[in-house]
Design a protein around this motif. Structure first.
Motif, mmCIF file in Angstrom:
data_model
loop_
_atom_site.group_PDB
_atom_site.id
_atom_site.type_symbol
_atom_site.label_atom_id
_atom_site.label_comp_id
_atom_site.label_asym_id
_atom_site.label_seq_id
_atom_site.Cartn_x
_atom_site.Cartn_y
_atom_site.Cartn_z
ATOM 1 N N ARG A 86 0.765 -1.304 0.216
ATOM 2 C CA ARG A 86 0.091 0.091 0.183
ATOM 3 C C ARG A 86 0.981 1.398 -0.056
ATOM 4 N N ARG A 130 -5.421 -11.203 -6.515
ATOM 5 C CA ARG A 130 -5.899 -10.219 -7.547
ATOM 6 C C ARG A 130 -7.311 -9.769 -7.514
ATOM 7 N N ARG A 131 -7.966 -10.752 -6.849
ATOM 8 C CA ARG A 131 -9.610 -10.485 -6.551
ATOM 9 C C ARG A 131 -9.540 -9.480 -5.460
ATOM 10 N N ARG A 189 -7.244 -7.200 -4.752
ATOM 11 C CA ARG A 189 -6.804 -6.002 -5.177
ATOM 12 C C ARG A 189 -7.747 -5.258 -5.954
ATOM 13 N N ARG A 190 -8.487 -5.897 -6.725
ATOM 14 C CA ARG A 190 -9.834 -5.354 -7.232
ATOM 15 C C ARG A 190 -10.958 -4.828 -6.473
ATOM 16 N N GLU A 191 -11.153 -5.585 -5.352
ATOM 17 C CA GLU A 191 -12.475 -5.391 -4.441
ATOM 18 C C GLU A 191 -11.937 -4.915 -3.321
ATOM 19 N N CYS A 192 -10.910 -4.761 -2.805
ATOM 20 C CA CYS A 192 -10.344 -4.026 -1.568
ATOM 21 C C CYS A 192 -9.733 -2.868 -1.889
ATOM 22 N N CYS A 193 -9.280 -2.681 -3.226
ATOM 23 C CA CYS A 193 -8.420 -1.657 -3.606
ATOM 24 C C CYS A 193 -7.443 -1.124 -2.777
ATOM 25 N N ASP A 194 -7.218 0.383 -2.567
ATOM 26 C CA ASP A 194 -6.000 0.605 -1.886
ATOM 27 C C ASP A 194 -6.125 0.446 -0.259
ATOM 28 N N THR A 214 -14.255 -0.904 7.182
ATOM 29 C CA THR A 214 -13.450 -1.805 6.933
ATOM 30 C C THR A 214 -14.003 -3.163 7.252
#
Length: 481
Positions: free
Chosen positions: A164, A246-247, A249-254, A301
């Motif tokens: 991050r 990968r998933r 990274r897309r769904e939880c983002c930064d 969160t």
């Protein structure tokens, strides 16, 4: 090469005390021991003296006096490095310059989201002081209770939050550095945007003290994460861990701040080191992931973690898991990640790697490297773990219990050759976050292209023509005649 004056050790020690004052100079062999061996105690050496400056002027005076006496300087922070970057290797011609007494926090500016801290400040103490102000410094390492900020910057340390916040390099705003001639460069700016020519601080970050001695650092701060969710997950394979990342990274983002993978043996090793630890989830899964998301203010969160895990468990990507219900439980989960390092150390000298490959090929690399190790060194235990999000894996190899030191050295050498050969096929790096030091110098030099080597040598010649600054670290060089 370094010009050494023909004086005895006793004469050199007397000159150091006369020039700097006895309060700065240690010469007693018993007092110097802890400064002259590596963190794990595998390598021991000596030095003419250990100098412990109190301020940047003391450092500058030390550098100038060492030049007069023909002594080289090995800078040292907390001496927690893993590549022998801070361990002297020419005891009759080197001093250790310990920054441990330069530990002041000069400023914490919550409005500017910045701080200025001296190189000898212990990382955890700095993080605690920042947290008391409602701020957060994200560098997080297993050795943070003893490593020091200057060493973190000099090695461009990584850690669990790189995903991050980036490597240490990304957190540094400015530096104060003592150069090889004793000149003090004050570059302690806290500006975020400063495009006035070459960014000189970048030359010293990751240089391991070979170009100059970092004495203070200005760094970025962030709002303190008020909401942190930590989960330990069981999966079918490391390949599934990559898919999960990968998933996530897309769904939880930064908001995802950590994503670590561990093999089943990690828990055995951790519990050998910390017997009070209890397995937090049932079953013996092929791979485990320790995942953390964090945020501040209005971010929920807890809901994000719950919804994310619900989806991946419904899809069969995650087989089992536990979410920490308190910070104490979260810390207990992280103790498995840190405890496995202690467990490996308890089993004696072993091969430690710090390598990186393209994220898309991480699982493939681990499978291939472990298969070759199993074929050629079936009696050894391979332990692969690390930071999925940045392609960094620590593939360590433990010789069998009861091995002599000579046998261990043989296993370590052979394992290194095997792993590096696979790594080269994947166009990976032999050092993802630990640096080069003296331990990896040969492997580093053998992989340097001629243009890259020439650029490094030109920099070294410009900043340190007499090779007094940590000679033998990173490259074996000779001074121009």
């Amino acid at each position: 090469m370094l010009k050494v004056h023909a004086q005895s050790r006793e004469e050199l020690q007397a000159s150091l005390k006369a020039g700097l004052g006895e309060g700065l100079v240690l010469t007693d062999a018993a007092e110097m021991v802890r400064y002259c061996r590596d963190w794990h105690g595998d390598v021991s050496s000596s030095a003419v003296a250990v100098i412990r400056p109190r301020n940047v002027e003391d450092v500058a005076a030390t550098v100038r006096l060492c030049a007069e006496l023909g002594l080289a300087i090995v800078p040292q922070g907390g001496n927690t490095g893993l590549v022998l970057g801070g361990v002297p290797d020419a005891p009759d011609h080197q001093i250790v310059l310990s920054l441990e007494r330069m530990n002041a926090i000069r400023a914490i500016d919550t409005d500017d989201f910045s701080a200025v801290v001296e190189a000898g400040c212990i990382l955890s103490e700095f993080k605690d002081a920042v947290q008391e102000k409602g701020m957060f410094f994200p560098l997080s390492l297993g050795a943070q209770g003893s490593c020091r900020i200057g060493g973190n910057v000099s090695t461009n340390a990584g850690g669990i939050n790189v995903l991050r916040y980036g490597m240490t390099r990304e957190l540094v705003l400015g530096l104060e550095v003592v150069l090889a001639d004793g000149t003090i460069w004050n570059g302690l700016s806290t500006l975020r945007k400063d495009n006035r020519g070459i960014d000189l601080k970048q030359l010293f970050i990751g240089a391991e003290g070979t170009l100059g001695i970092i004495t203070a650092v200005s760094v970025k701060l962030y709002p303190n994460p008020e909401h942190v969710e930590t989960a330990l997950l069981g999966l079918n394979s490391l390949d599934d861990a990559i898919k999960l990342y990968r998933r996530a990274r897309r769904e939880c983002c930064d908001l995802m701040s950590a994503f670590e993978f561990m093999p089943p043996v990690a828990f055995t090793l951790a519990m050998e080191a910390i017997p009070d630890l209890k397995m937090p989830i049932a079953g013996d899964y092929a791979a485990y992931v320790l995942m953390e998301i964090s945020g501040s203010g209005l971010v929920d969160t807890s809901d994000l973690m719950s919804r994310f895990l619900e989806g991946v468990m419904e899809d069969g990507l995650v087989l089992d898991g536990v979410i920490a219900s308190s910070r104490a439980q979260a810390q207990s989960l992280w103790m498995f990640r840190e405890g496995m390092n202690e467990g490996q150390a308890l089993r004696g000298a072993h091969m430690r790697t710090d390598i990186s490959v393209p994220l898309s090929r991480l699982a493939e690399f681990v499978a291939e490297a472990e298969a070759e190790l199993a074929k050629d060194l079936p009696e050894c235990l391979a332990v692969s773990y690390g930071h999925v999000g940045d392609g960094n894996v620590h593939l360590n190899v433990l010789p069998p219990n009861g091995s002599t030191r000579e046998e261990r050295d043989h296993y370590i050498y052979k394992a290194k050759v095997i792993v590096n050969a696979v790594l080269d096929r994947y166009a990976g790096s032999i050092s993802a976050e630990h640096g080069i030091g003296r331990l990896k110098r040969g492997d580093f030099e053998s992989r340097l292209g001629p243009v890259q080597r020439e650029m490094i040598e030109r920099l070294k010649a410009a900043f340190d023509p007499e090779l007094r600054m940590n000679p033998g670290c990173q490259l074996a060089l000779q001074a121009a005649s």
